[in-house]
Design an enzyme around this catalytic site. Structure first.
Site, PDB file in Angstrom:
ATOM      1  N   HIS A  52       0.865  -1.180   0.000  1.00  0.00           N
ATOM      2  CA  HIS A  52       0.000   0.000   0.000  1.00  0.00           C
ATOM      3  C   HIS A  52       0.901   1.230   0.000  1.00  0.00           C
ATOM      4  CE1 HIS A  52      -4.010   1.881   1.517  1.00  0.00           C
ATOM      5  NE2 HIS A  52      -3.308   2.760   0.827  1.00  0.00           N
ATOM      6  N   HIS A  90     -10.358   0.672  -1.469  1.00  0.00           N
ATOM      7  CA  HIS A  90     -10.583   1.650  -0.412  1.00  0.00           C
ATOM      8  C   HIS A  90     -12.030   2.100  -0.605  1.00  0.00           C
ATOM      9  CE1 HIS A  90      -9.352   5.611   1.748  1.00  0.00           C
ATOM     10  NE2 HIS A  90     -10.650   5.685   1.486  1.00  0.00           N
ATOM     11  N   HIS A 125      -6.805  -1.032   4.558  1.00  0.00           N
ATOM     12  CA  HIS A 125      -7.104  -0.496   5.904  1.00  0.00           C
ATOM     13  C   HIS A 125      -8.515  -0.867   6.366  1.00  0.00           C
ATOM     14  CE1 HIS A 125      -8.257   2.620   3.100  1.00  0.00           C
ATOM     15  NE2 HIS A 125      -7.028   3.095   3.017  1.00  0.00           N
ATOM     16  N   HIS A 130      -6.175  13.742   2.085  1.00  0.00           N
ATOM     17  CA  HIS A 130      -7.375  13.613   1.252  1.00  0.00           C
ATOM     18  C   HIS A 130      -7.912  14.962   0.788  1.00  0.00           C
ATOM     19  CE1 HIS A 130      -7.656   9.327   1.386  1.00  0.00           C
ATOM     20  NE2 HIS A 130      -7.432   9.356   2.685  1.00  0.00           N
ATOM     21  N   ASP A 168       0.567   2.601   3.715  1.00  0.00           N
ATOM     22  CA  ASP A 168      -0.173   3.794   3.288  1.00  0.00           C
ATOM     23  C   ASP A 168       0.732   5.016   3.423  1.00  0.00           C
ATOM     24  OD1 ASP A 168      -2.231   5.318   2.304  1.00  0.00           O
ATOM     25  OD2 ASP A 168      -3.582   5.033   3.987  1.00  0.00           O
ATOM     26  N   ALA A 215       0.544   9.043   3.222  1.00  0.00           N
ATOM     27  CA  ALA A 215      -0.882   9.301   3.042  1.00  0.00           C
ATOM     28  C   ALA A 215      -1.611   8.794   4.282  1.00  0.00           C
ATOM     29  CB  ALA A 215      -1.395   8.626   1.783  1.00  0.00           C
TER      30      ALA A 215
END
Length: 833
Positions: free
Chosen positions: A400, A512, A538, A586, A626, A629
């Site tokens: 990821h 996601h 996640h 985001h 991730d 991010a």
């Protein structure tokens, strides 16, 4: 200033040494790195003064810090500190052995020249620690080890008639030794010293000794030495050819009238472990965690261990076979390695050929050794890495990854990651939020950009399209999978379309899902999936996904669930950092109430706590980063082990484990970042495990630093990263010892030792030629016909429920809840910042 590289390198020592002094001055005890830096920095300053000799500084280095000034385990983990500096008569090496050897040290020396206040001794209370709580502690079984068992032995009388000492190694054909040694040479034909492998017996001038001899193992074909008995052992040659060669060569010989049988040689287990590492039944504590592993099996042979060095085993005619072509022998042998993998915790030699693991077992010379595994011959074409007292794991996969900046890859490699899967094109807003490399243009650019980076790469295309044309285009351009992300619209139709194309091309879909519940709840997403295989990113939900109950996907056989590491494990500071992370990555605005509500809906203490439990029960199968991010790429491994340690503290040993034997839990957690993501993404036939046929992507750890700082990273059989000292120094262990790229990280070598993972369709369209890449391109395969049952040690599928008002999570009717941790292992003890 016109500084040389060796001078700028030493500024790291000064910077951290000065920082350590400041921390010590305010009453903080020092960790290992700080301790080494402070002592090294002060030694450099004393060298600069020019008033001390090398010998004086070797003693002065012991008189700076005491046990009360450093963290638990630091004195035992620092055996030697070495620096080099310019004395009035040139540059010389200063070696300080056991630098923390007193309780109090002398802070006047530690703060010399700093002008900082020297803290009171009362600030640092001494607290001796029991041995079994030390970092990387070893508990050996009590019974001794018998070496060279079931072999014929006899006692041999030997005299050194020469005027200089003679030292003979364990696996040297004793017949062939120095002519000045006088003994019954004919009797010694086919025998070597019955001593631990790699040790030696020294004969001083004029000295007489009685030593025990043991017959050689293997095929008994002799080479090397003085050439007295080259060829296959033949009893008929003893009194003929061998005798003739001894007499002709003037070798000392005396018939021994009385020949006594020798006793079986035994070794104390602690002594054995100090030489060859732990063996079957021994237990090792991992770092500062309350996690213990027990060696399940040892594939080496007691008395025949491979050991490299002066006078040791892997020499011509001994453990190194003679007369072999390079295609007959290993390119690399890793000796006496303790392997920690999903398939076992065991001791073995590892053989590598052309970058691939070709053998796990016993390496050496089958002409003169017992038990050598087929295909694991050590010859003159073989390189050696000493694995004794090291733990080896498979290189980690982080599946990821946001490809936001190239610097991520350096941090990844340094932490033990050897494979990354994700997407992006740099710090574009789309890439900051989603792991999508969205077009053929960017796919070519990213594959080319990473062609000389020493990692295996896989790129996921954007899967958010209700049509199929773009999905086909990006897969045929080299995508190894598709990413469906809510920021591009994770609607039921998008999910259905992505999975349909994935089934057609045999690639994975990473999901996601829709935090907003805009098109439906989690049930709608599951309906759109239609029982097809999908990787749920996640899965707890703080990183994104249906609020508040995306976690229920853990019960489904077709869903392969993973966690990202910002919530690993649940700690007192976990929730407080999340809002700001979400707003940035985001592209949200704190001035918009709906954006705040969106972020808040993803941050739930109840589901984060449940994630801890579900990771520990194996209901969540993987952990990834991730990175940039919300997650941290360099902490995939560290946070995985923090989770394991926390869950043992709160839940006790797993079924089948014991308080000092956590093998099942360790296998479960190591699988989360090795074999399971490899299976999920169709790569397990070549990576993700320490197994014959897999790429030699291996990570080397000391027990005391396991999970925090690797010692070395092997990439495709080539060392790509290692802890390395001053390049100008006389030896490679001179401070500053820091993680540095090695030859395997150089661009041309990286292209040889690493893989770019793509779709079979892209290979069919000649991607390698079209993109003009140097890396080995491999197609992912079997991404679609897999399920939760294929997740090693992590295949639990409990019935899941989430209360939509309280967010309480139940698995098979049991509340999944643990409190946040306020203190965890692998933290301040290991890291400077």
């Amino acid at each position: 200033m016109h500084l040389l590289p060796r001078e700028t390198d030493k500024l790291i020592v000064t910077t951290l040494g000065t920082l350590a002094q400041r921390r010590l001055a305010r009453g903080l005890i020092l960790n290992r790195a700080e301790t080494i830096a402070l002592i090294s920095s002060q030694l450099q300053e004393f060298i600069r003064d020019g008033r001390h000799s090398v010998a004086e500084l070797m003693d002065l280095g012991k008189k700076m810090l005491g046990r009360r000034h450093v963290r638990k385990g630091v004195p035992e983990s620092i055996h030697t500190i070495q620096v080099e500096g310019t004395f009035p008569d040139g540059v010389f090496l200063v070696t300080v052995d056991d630098p923390i050897s007193s309780d109090d040290g002398d802070l006047n020396n530690a703060f010399y020249g700093s002008f900082l206040p020297i803290p009171s001794a009362d600030v640092f209370p001494a607290a001796p620690e029991p041995a079994d709580t030390l970092l990387g502690a070893l508990i050996c079984r009590k019974e001794p080890i018998k070496i060279n068992a079931s072999r014929r032995r006899f006692k041999l009388e030997v005299k050194n008639a020469g005027d200089r000492p003679i030292q003979v190694g364990s696996h040297y054909h004793f017949l062939e030794t120095n002519p000045a040694l006088i003994f019954d040479r004919l009797l010694s034909y086919g025998y070597h010293l019955d001593i631990p492998a790699g040790t030696a017996v020294r004969f001083e001038p004029g000295e007489k000794k009685t030593v025990t001899m043991v017959e050689f193992g293997g095929k008994k074909i002799f080479h090397g030495g003085s050439g007295l008995a080259s060829g296959s052992f033949d009893e008929n040659l003893r009194e003929t050819k061998v005798k003739e060669m001894v007499e002709k060569g003037g070798f000392g010989h005396k018939d021994q009238e009385k020949v006594e049988e020798g006793p079986t040689t035994e070794m104390n287990r602690e002594v054995y472990a100090s030489m060859f590492g732990p063996t079957t039944g021994d237990k090792i504590k991992l770092a500062d965690m309350d996690l213990w592993i027990e060696v399940e099996k040892d594939y080496t042979v007691y008395g025949e261990e491979c050991k490299f060095g002066g006078g040791k085993v892997l020499r011509d005619g001994g453990g190194q076979a003679s007369g072999r072509h390079e295609h007959e022998v290993l390119d690399l042998v890793i000796t006496n390695a303790l392997i920690v993998d999903w398939n076992g915790i065991y001791k073995a030699d590892i053989g590598v050929k052309n970058g691939i693991i070709v053998g796990i077992g016993k390496a050496g010379n089958p002409d003169m050794m017992d038990g050598v595994t087929d295909g694991m011959i050590v010859g003159s074409s073989t390189e050696v890495i000493a694995g004794e007292k090291l733990i080896i794991t498979a290189g980690a996969l982080d599946v990821h990854v946001h490809y936001i900046c190239p610097q991520l890859m350096t941090e990844a490699l340094a932490s033990g990651i050897t494979t990354v899967v994700g997407g992006g094109t740099g710090p574009a807003d789309g890439s900051n939020a989603t792991t999508c490399t969205s077009s053929s243009f960017y796919m070519q650019n990213m594959i080319k950009a990473t062609d000389t980076v020493p990692l295996n790469f896989g790129f996921t295309g954007k899967g958010n399209d209700s049509g199929t044309n773009a999905l086909r285009d990006v897969i045929e351009a080299g995508a190894c999978g598709l990413k469906v992300h809510e920021d591009w619209g994770a609607t039921p139709e998008v999910i259905d379309r992505a999975l349909s194309i994935a089934d057609e091309y045999d690639v994975q879909v990473n999901l996601h899902s829709d935090t907003l519940n805009e098109s439906g709840y989690v049930e709608s997403t599951l309906a759109a999936i239609k029982g097809r295989t999908i990787h749920s990113y996640h899965t707890e939900g703080a990183g994104g996904g249906h609020a508040p109950d995306i976690i229920v996907v853990c019960e489904y056989e077709n869903v392969l669930p993973s966690s990202t590491n910002p919530t690993r494990p649940y700690a007192v500071n976990t929730l407080d950092e999340h809002l700001d992370m979400l707003m940035v990555c985001h592209h949200l605005d704190k001035s918009i109430p709906e954006d705040i509500a969106f972020a808040d809906s993803r941050i739930r203490s109840e589901t984060v706590a449940a994630e801890d439990v579900l990771q520990d029960t194996g209901a969540i199968s993987m952990i990834s980063s991730d990175c940039q991010a919300m997650g941290r790429i360099g902490e995939v491994i560290t946070r995985t082990w923090r989770t394991a340690a926390k869950m043992k503290q709160f839940r006790g040993p797993l079924e089948g484990d014991e308080p000092t034997r956590d093998n099942n839990r360790v296998k479960r957690y190591v699988a989360k970042y090795t074999i399971n993501p490899a299976i999920t993404h169709g790569m397990s036939h070549l990576i993700g495990q320490v197994a014959v046929g897999c790429l030699a992507d291996l990570v080397f750890w000391t027990a005391e630093s396991f999970g925090a700082r690797p010692e070395m990273i092997l990439k495709g059989g080539v060392i790509a990263w290692a802890a390395m000292g001053d390049a100008n120094a006389s030896i490679p262990t001179v401070q500053p010892v820091i993680g540095r790229p090695m030859w395997g990280s150089q661009p041309e070598a990286a292209a040889l030792n690493s893989i770019v993972w793509v779709s079979q369709a892209s290979l069919d369209k000649d991607l390698v030629k079209r993109f003009n890449i140097k890396k080995r391109a491999e197609a992912v395969k079997n991404c679609r016909a897999i399920g939760k049952k294929d997740m090693k040690w992590n295949d639990s599928m409990p019935k899941m429920t989430v209360d939509p008002e309280t967010y309480d999570v139940h698995a098979d009717g049991v509340l999944c809840d643990v409190p946040p941790a306020d203190k965890l292992p692998l933290t301040k003890r290991y890291f400077v910042y």
